[in-house]
Design a protein around this motif. Structure first.
Motif, PDB file in Angstrom:
ATOM      1  N   ASP A  12       0.842  -1.212   0.000  1.00 24.19           N
ATOM      2  CA  ASP A  12       0.000   0.000   0.000  1.00 24.19           C
ATOM      3  C   ASP A  12       0.871   1.253   0.000  1.00 24.19           C
ATOM      4  N   THR A  13       1.996   1.177   0.724  1.00 28.69           N
ATOM      5  CA  THR A  13       2.819   2.375   0.915  1.00 28.69           C
ATOM      6  C   THR A  13       3.836   2.571  -0.202  1.00 28.69           C
ATOM      7  N   PHE A  14       4.443   1.455  -0.652  1.00 26.77           N
ATOM      8  CA  PHE A  14       5.574   1.578  -1.592  1.00 26.77           C
ATOM      9  C   PHE A  14       5.303   0.923  -2.942  1.00 26.77           C
ATOM     10  N   GLY A  15       4.059   0.489  -3.201  1.00 31.63           N
ATOM     11  CA  GLY A  15       3.738  -0.128  -4.484  1.00 31.63           C
ATOM     12  C   GLY A  15       4.571  -1.365  -4.729  1.00 31.63           C
ATOM     13  N   GLY A  16       5.170  -1.433  -5.928  1.00 32.67           N
ATOM     14  CA  GLY A  16       5.882  -2.651  -6.313  1.00 32.67           C
ATOM     15  C   GLY A  16       7.360  -2.650  -5.956  1.00 32.67           C
ATOM     16  N   ALA A  17       7.789  -1.740  -5.083  1.00 27.10           N
ATOM     17  CA  ALA A  17       9.221  -1.673  -4.743  1.00 27.10           C
ATOM     18  C   ALA A  17       9.687  -2.968  -4.089  1.00 27.10           C
ATOM     19  N   ALA A  18      10.992  -3.259  -4.269  1.00 23.34           N
ATOM     20  CA  ALA A  18      11.580  -4.404  -3.565  1.00 23.34           C
ATOM     21  C   ALA A  18      11.856  -4.000  -2.121  1.00 23.34           C
ATOM     22  N   CYS A  19      12.037  -5.006  -1.275  1.00 22.30           N
ATOM     23  CA  CYS A  19      12.200  -4.752   0.163  1.00 22.30           C
ATOM     24  C   CYS A  19      13.472  -5.413   0.684  1.00 22.30           C
ATOM     25  N   ILE A  20      14.199  -4.693   1.529  1.00 23.76           N
ATOM     26  CA  ILE A  20      15.303  -5.307   2.257  1.00 23.76           C
ATOM     27  C   ILE A  20      14.988  -5.247   3.753  1.00 23.76           C
ATOM     28  N   LEU A  21      14.954  -6.412   4.376  1.00 29.83           N
ATOM     29  CA  LEU A  21      14.716  -6.458   5.818  1.00 29.83           C
ATOM     30  C   LEU A  21      15.996  -6.080   6.543  1.00 29.83           C
ATOM     31  N   VAL A  22      15.843  -5.254   7.588  1.00 27.75           N
ATOM     32  CA  VAL A  22      16.982  -4.831   8.413  1.00 27.75           C
ATOM     33  C   VAL A  22      16.657  -5.218   9.853  1.00 27.75           C
ATOM     34  N   ALA A  23      17.558  -5.963  10.483  1.00 27.18           N
ATOM     35  CA  ALA A  23      17.294  -6.435  11.848  1.00 27.18           C
ATOM     36  C   ALA A  23      18.620  -6.596  12.570  1.00 27.18           C
ATOM     37  N   ASP A  24      18.574  -6.930  13.870  1.00 29.96           N
ATOM     38  CA  ASP A  24      19.752  -7.509  14.504  1.00 29.96           C
ATOM     39  C   ASP A  24      19.349  -8.921  14.901  1.00 29.96           C
ATOM     40  N   GLU A  25      20.306  -9.697  15.380  1.00 31.07           N
ATOM     41  CA  GLU A  25      19.977 -11.108  15.630  1.00 31.07           C
ATOM     42  C   GLU A  25      18.845 -11.266  16.640  1.00 31.07           C
ATOM     43  N   ASN A  26      18.752 -10.310  17.596  1.00 28.49           N
ATOM     44  CA  ASN A  26      17.678 -10.401  18.601  1.00 28.49           C
ATOM     45  C   ASN A  26      16.313 -10.102  17.989  1.00 28.49           C
ATOM     46  N   THR A  27      16.231  -9.000  17.246  1.00 29.63           N
ATOM     47  CA  THR A  27      14.917  -8.645  16.689  1.00 29.63           C
ATOM     48  C   THR A  27      14.520  -9.631  15.589  1.00 29.63           C
ATOM     49  N   TRP A  28      15.536 -10.169  14.894  1.00 25.52           N
ATOM     50  CA  TRP A  28      15.217 -11.167  13.872  1.00 25.52           C
ATOM     51  C   TRP A  28      14.560 -12.387  14.524  1.00 25.52           C
TER      52      TRP A  28
END
Ligand code: ZN
Length: 460
Positions: free
Chosen positions: A34-50
């Motif tokens: 809804d927000t970014f249409g067809g853009a690709a996504c990169i997930l950003v985390a640290d090992e804890n939040t992942w």
């Protein structure tokens, strides 16, 4: 309260979508498209939040057909540090990929992603992992550079996913730190009323109404927070998000930050606790600053403001040079000193206006007392709430002794141009007397036992 969030989004400049509720992590994919249409996504985390939410976020994005590239995951140990080098690391990586970041993060990593994306001129989405601070929906990031904590301007996230079940499962120390950040809105609100009453900075009703009416309810169940109760943590989390939206709408942190925050900022800029593992959190320091600020509000009713003589005050008024000298003496660290000189000059009242300023405060003093009375809580009440939430409530728990706390009352008054009760007392010539009283027999800090529990430092 979600209705309030929806209303707040209308005035938000950067954030378009916020979904909150237990289980809403499954809506991440829909929110992203809804927000970014067809853009690709990169997930950003640290090992804890992942480990907390990574797979669920990934699955939701995949179900919505979002193209995912290899995630960027920081190590979990030692605790991720909000240092500019981490911003650069992430920014350099993001610069090489054509994708929008979706961070799975609370304070530190959200700020890192916010600034890295901001420097690239890209929007981002954040999936919140704990109710630990009010910066999710705020513009700007708190980042440490060369040992000092600074706030950098950058846009707030375009969208937030706040799954209350995930946030409730966060380590309890993170919820306790969010409680400390939130409770300062009590005396912080009073500081704004003081500035409003004196005509120095009017209250913005729409923004005030986002933060203040739900505040007491959001603070009402510290025991539930300590027990990990989802409903209590939900109220805390939503109120923290509203505070961020209020700052976004007001384009300043005034709606969410008063004199109690300045105690934290002073210690933060000095680098206190930044090298601990885990680092001393913002909210832990703000909670103790809140007790310190409310201890001042406790004494206002007993002050003899009628007896202050405007002409005598004007005669002893500090010249600009004397005021600078006062700040230089209070702030030995050059980087803080420069900032404090600038901020204090911005709020300095010229000697020829001193009589008028003192008269103004005297004329409005009873109105100030009347308006702040229903807003503030006693220092003892604040400390009790923090203790029940599992948060520090005494400086000794942060490795700060009473001498340093006393000095911080004066130091913290210099670091922000924002007008608070400390400035009104300073201008009346009563700040020294009030602070002395807090540390003299019968005063709050003299009479409060130094806790032997809940010590964050020194470590055992
Ligand atoms: Zn804060």
């Amino acid at each position: 309260m979600s209705t309030l969030i929806d209303r707040a989004l209308k005035d938000a400049t950067d954030t378009t979508t916020i979904v909150t509720g237990p289980g809403v992590v499954s809506e991440t994919g829909r929110v992203f498209t809804d927000t970014f249409g067809g853009a690709a996504c990169i997930l950003v985390a640290d090992e804890n939040t992942w480990s907390i939410a990574g797979p669920q976020v990934q699955e939701s994005l995949q179900r919505s057909g979002v193209r995912l590239i290899e995630p960027f995951v920081f190590p979990g140990v030692p605790t991720l540090y909000a240092g500019y080098e981490n911003v650069e690391k992430l920014r350099n990586h993001l610069a090489g990929v054509d994708a929008i970041a979706c961070s799975i993060a609370s304070g530190t990593l959200n700020d890192i992603t916010k600034l890295a994306s901001g420097e690239l001129g890209r929007p981002y989405l954040n999936v919140c992992t704990s109710a630990s601070m009010d910066g999710y929906a705020a513009f700007g990031a708190s980042i440490t550079r060369d040992g000092f904590k600074i706030t950098r301007n950058c846009p707030a996230p375009a969208a937030l996913v706040a799954d209350l079940a995930i946030m409730a499962s966060a380590p309890k120390r993170l919820t306790a730190t969010g409680y400390g950040d939130l409770i300062e809105k009590v005396p912080g609100g009073a500081d704004w009323l003081v500035a409003d009453e004196l005509g120095i900075e009017p209250v913005d009703e729409a923004v005030w109404n986002l933060v203040q009416p739900p505040l007491v309810e959001a603070l009402s169940d510290p025991d539930g927070l300590a027990a990990g109760d989802v409903s209590a943590i939900g109220k805390l989390a939503e109120e923290l998000i509203l505070s961020g939206l209020a700052m976004q709408a007001h384009q300043s942190s005034r709606p969410a930050s008063g004199a109690g925050h300045n105690f934290s900022h002073q210690w933060e800029m000095e680098g206190h606790g930044l090298d601990w593992e885990p680092p001393l959190s913002h909210g832990n320091k703000v909670g103790v600053g809140t007790v310190a600020s409310c201890a001042v509000y406790d004494l206002l009713g007993g002050l003899e403001v009628d007896a202050v003589d405007p002409h005598q005050r004007a005669a002893e008024w500090l010249s600009p040079e004397q005021n600078d000298a006062r700040i230089i003496a209070l702030q030995p660290l050059p980087a803080i000193r420069e900032a404090a000189l600038q901020q204090s000059r911005d709020k300095y009242v010229a000697s020829e206006l001193a009589v008028d300023r003192v008269r103004l405060i005297k004329q409005h003093w009873s109105a100030i007392l009347r308006r702040v009375a229903p807003q503030v809580m006693s220092a003892a009440d604040i400390a009790d709430k923090l203790r029940r939430a599992g948060a520090p409530y005494h400086p000794a728990q942060l490795g700060i002794d009473l001498n340093k706390l006393k000095l911080t009352y004066f130091q913290s008054q210099t670091i922000r141009s924002r007008y608070t009760i400390m400035d009104a007392l300073f201008e009346l010539g009563l700040l020294d007397q009030v602070v002395e009283a807090l540390f003299a027999p019968g005063g709050y800090w003299a009479e409060t036992p130094i806790p032997t529990e809940g010590l964050l430092y020194p470590k055992d």
